[in-house]
Design a protein around this motif. Structure first.
Motif, PDB file in Angstrom:
ATOM      1  N   ILE A 225     -38.774  18.512  -4.664  1.00 37.91           N
ATOM      2  CA  ILE A 225     -39.900  18.354  -5.582  1.00 37.91           C
ATOM      3  C   ILE A 225     -40.235  19.681  -6.254  1.00 37.91           C
ATOM      4  CG2 ILE A 225     -41.616  18.771  -3.752  1.00 37.91           C
ATOM      5  CD1 ILE A 225     -43.207  16.382  -4.935  1.00 37.91           C
ATOM      6  N   VAL A 226     -40.690  19.610  -7.493  1.00 35.69           N
ATOM      7  CA  VAL A 226     -41.156  20.801  -8.205  1.00 35.69           C
ATOM      8  C   VAL A 226     -42.594  20.587  -8.665  1.00 35.69           C
ATOM      9  CG1 VAL A 226     -38.884  21.640  -8.930  1.00 35.69           C
ATOM     10  CG2 VAL A 226     -40.119  20.014 -10.396  1.00 35.69           C
ATOM     11  N   ARG A 227     -43.263  21.687  -8.939  1.00 40.41           N
ATOM     12  CA  ARG A 227     -44.665  21.669  -9.340  1.00 40.41           C
ATOM     13  C   ARG A 227     -44.769  21.418 -10.844  1.00 40.41           C
ATOM     14  NH1 ARG A 227     -45.769  26.484  -7.397  1.00 40.41           N
ATOM     15  NH2 ARG A 227     -45.607  27.571  -9.359  1.00 40.41           N
ATOM     16  N   GLY A 228     -45.688  20.554 -11.227  1.00 42.10           N
ATOM     17  CA  GLY A 228     -45.943  20.289 -12.642  1.00 42.10           C
ATOM     18  C   GLY A 228     -47.174  21.034 -13.135  1.00 42.10           C
TER      19      GLY A 228
ATOM     20  N   HIS B 280     -41.698  26.112  -8.571  1.00 41.34           N
ATOM     21  CA  HIS B 280     -41.724  25.845 -10.013  1.00 41.34           C
ATOM     22  C   HIS B 280     -40.428  25.183 -10.451  1.00 41.34           C
ATOM     23  CE1 HIS B 280     -40.704  27.019 -14.179  1.00 41.34           C
ATOM     24  NE2 HIS B 280     -41.961  26.734 -14.410  1.00 41.34           N
ATOM     25  N   ASP B 281     -39.314  25.656  -9.910  1.00 39.08           N
ATOM     26  CA  ASP B 281     -38.022  25.050 -10.188  1.00 39.08           C
ATOM     27  C   ASP B 281     -37.182  25.101  -8.913  1.00 39.08           C
ATOM     28  OD1 ASP B 281     -36.264  27.593 -10.344  1.00 39.08           O
ATOM     29  OD2 ASP B 281     -37.856  27.999 -11.794  1.00 39.08           O
ATOM     30  N   LEU B 282     -36.138  24.301  -8.894  1.00 39.26           N
ATOM     31  CA  LEU B 282     -35.357  24.143  -7.674  1.00 39.26           C
ATOM     32  C   LEU B 282     -33.927  23.774  -8.038  1.00 39.26           C
ATOM     33  CD1 LEU B 282     -35.597  23.847  -4.517  1.00 39.26           C
ATOM     34  CD2 LEU B 282     -36.116  21.436  -4.921  1.00 39.26           C
ATOM     35  N   THR B 283     -32.960  24.418  -7.375  1.00 35.78           N
ATOM     36  CA  THR B 283     -31.554  24.062  -7.543  1.00 35.78           C
ATOM     37  C   THR B 283     -31.049  23.563  -6.192  1.00 35.78           C
ATOM     38  OG1 THR B 283     -31.276  25.757  -9.240  1.00 35.78           O
ATOM     39  CG2 THR B 283     -29.268  24.878  -8.246  1.00 35.78           C
TER      40      THR B 283
ATOM     41  N   PHE C  80     -30.627  20.854 -11.132  1.00 29.16           N
ATOM     42  CA  PHE C  80     -31.683  21.824 -11.427  1.00 29.16           C
ATOM     43  C   PHE C  80     -32.920  21.018 -11.777  1.00 29.16           C
ATOM     44  CE2 PHE C  80     -34.280  24.349 -14.317  1.00 29.16           C
ATOM     45  CZ  PHE C  80     -34.432  25.515 -13.583  1.00 29.16           C
ATOM     46  N   LEU C  81     -33.998  21.211 -11.024  1.00 29.23           N
ATOM     47  CA  LEU C  81     -35.250  20.494 -11.258  1.00 29.23           C
ATOM     48  C   LEU C  81     -36.298  21.450 -11.811  1.00 29.23           C
ATOM     49  CD1 LEU C  81     -33.797  18.835  -8.892  1.00 29.23           C
ATOM     50  CD2 LEU C  81     -36.086  18.104  -8.262  1.00 29.23           C
ATOM     51  N   VAL C  82     -37.007  21.009 -12.850  1.00 35.39           N
ATOM     52  CA  VAL C  82     -38.141  21.748 -13.399  1.00 35.39           C
ATOM     53  C   VAL C  82     -39.018  20.723 -14.111  1.00 35.39           C
ATOM     54  CG1 VAL C  82     -37.094  22.345 -15.647  1.00 35.39           C
ATOM     55  CG2 VAL C  82     -38.813  23.875 -14.625  1.00 35.39           C
ATOM     56  N   HIS C  83     -40.306  20.972 -14.204  1.00 35.04           N
ATOM     57  CA  HIS C  83     -41.189  19.968 -14.816  1.00 35.04           C
ATOM     58  C   HIS C  83     -41.023  19.903 -16.336  1.00 35.04           C
ATOM     59  CE1 HIS C  83     -44.472  17.230 -15.257  1.00 35.04           C
ATOM     60  NE2 HIS C  83     -45.167  18.068 -16.004  1.00 35.04           N
ATOM     61  N   ASN C  84     -41.079  21.060 -16.972  1.00 35.12           N
ATOM     62  CA  ASN C  84     -41.055  21.101 -18.435  1.00 35.12           C
ATOM     63  C   ASN C  84     -39.674  21.521 -18.926  1.00 35.12           C
ATOM     64  OD1 ASN C  84     -41.448  21.625 -21.198  1.00 35.12           O
ATOM     65  ND2 ASN C  84     -43.543  22.347 -20.868  1.00 35.12           N
ATOM     66  N   LYS C  85     -39.067  20.687 -19.744  1.00 36.15           N
ATOM     67  CA  LYS C  85     -37.721  20.933 -20.278  1.00 36.15           C
ATOM     68  C   LYS C  85     -37.631  22.291 -20.979  1.00 36.15           C
ATOM     69  CE  LYS C  85     -34.468  18.671 -23.435  1.00 36.15           C
ATOM     70  NZ  LYS C  85     -34.321  17.557 -24.380  1.00 36.15           N
TER      71      LYS C  85
ATOM     72  N   VAL D  79     -29.671  18.208 -14.940  1.00 36.23           N
ATOM     73  CA  VAL D  79     -31.021  18.758 -15.073  1.00 36.23           C
ATOM     74  C   VAL D  79     -31.993  17.587 -14.959  1.00 36.23           C
ATOM     75  CG1 VAL D  79     -32.686  19.866 -16.626  1.00 36.23           C
ATOM     76  CG2 VAL D  79     -30.327  20.701 -16.528  1.00 36.23           C
ATOM     77  N   VAL D  80     -32.971  17.713 -14.048  1.00 34.75           N
ATOM     78  CA  VAL D  80     -34.019  16.704 -13.895  1.00 34.75           C
ATOM     79  C   VAL D  80     -35.329  17.347 -14.312  1.00 34.75           C
ATOM     80  CG1 VAL D  80     -35.307  15.252 -12.263  1.00 34.75           C
ATOM     81  CG2 VAL D  80     -32.820  15.529 -12.000  1.00 34.75           C
ATOM     82  N   PHE D  81     -36.038  16.686 -15.236  1.00 38.78           N
ATOM     83  CA  PHE D  81     -37.319  17.208 -15.711  1.00 38.78           C
ATOM     84  C   PHE D  81     -38.279  16.056 -15.932  1.00 38.78           C
ATOM     85  CE2 PHE D  81     -34.692  16.293 -19.337  1.00 38.78           C
ATOM     86  CZ  PHE D  81     -35.548  15.850 -20.340  1.00 38.78           C
ATOM     87  N   GLY D  82     -39.509  16.365 -16.274  1.00 42.21           N
ATOM     88  CA  GLY D  82     -40.520  15.348 -16.525  1.00 42.21           C
ATOM     89  C   GLY D  82     -41.374  15.759 -17.711  1.00 42.21           C
ATOM     90  N   HIS D  83     -42.677  15.707 -17.535  1.00 36.22           N
ATOM     91  CA  HIS D  83     -43.685  16.215 -18.460  1.00 36.22           C
ATOM     92  C   HIS D  83     -43.975  15.328 -19.660  1.00 36.22           C
ATOM     93  CE1 HIS D  83     -46.433  19.182 -19.994  1.00 36.22           C
ATOM     94  NE2 HIS D  83     -45.729  19.377 -21.085  1.00 36.22           N
TER      95      HIS D  83
END
Length: 152
Positions: free
Chosen positions: A50-53, A65-68, A77-82, A95-99
């Motif tokens: 999980i990463v922080r949004g 904040h991000d995670l590999t 690679f996970l991060v909330h904002n692309k 790459v997995v992102f959200g936001h």
């Protein structure tokens, strides 16, 4: 290996989402969790990455904040904002992102970009989505899961 990929739960873990989590070997969450209770619920189903949004404040200081991570030979690679994805994605397969709350599944060069959309409270007229993925032999197959918003 089966993965549940979700983001932007914003304090709501829907029963339909939980049904999919029951079949997952791991869970990837792209941030905007909003409540520690959601993290605790997710951890009951499978190992959680999980990463922080941007809406995850003081309570989430220990969430990266991000995670590999590498699962079954696939590097994520996970991060909330692309916008915060580094230019150099050497060694990264997905790459997995959200936001944005908008579902994205697109291949750019050798990298697969995934935004599972939002499976939390419905915003505007956006669909409620998440992803289920299967990794086999270093390959990943992704399925879009649309969740009914009848009861939201």
């Amino acid at each position: 290996m089966k993965l549940a990929i979700l983001s932007d739960t914003h304090g709501l873990l829907r029963p339909q989402v939980e049904e999919h989590l029951k079949t997952a070997d791991a869970i990837l969450h792209g941030g905007d969790i909003n409540k520690p209770a959601i993290v605790e619920q997710l951890q009951q189903y499978a190992p959680l990455y999980i990463v922080r949004g941007n809406n995850d404040k003081e309570w989430a200081e220990d969430i990266p904040h991000d995670l590999t991570i590498t699962l079954e030979g696939v590097t994520f690679f996970l991060v909330h904002n692309k916008k915060e994805v580094p230019a150099d994605l050497s060694g990264v397969d997905v790459v997995v992102f959200g936001h944005s709350h908008k579902y994205v599944q697109e291949k750019k060069g050798s990298v697969l970009w995934l935004n599972p959309g939002s499976c939390g409270p419905r915003r505007f007229h956006q669909e409620i989505t998440m992803m289920m993925a299967e990794i086999e032999g270093g390959d990943i197959q992704v399925e879009k899961i649309e969740i009914s918003h009848e009861e939201s």
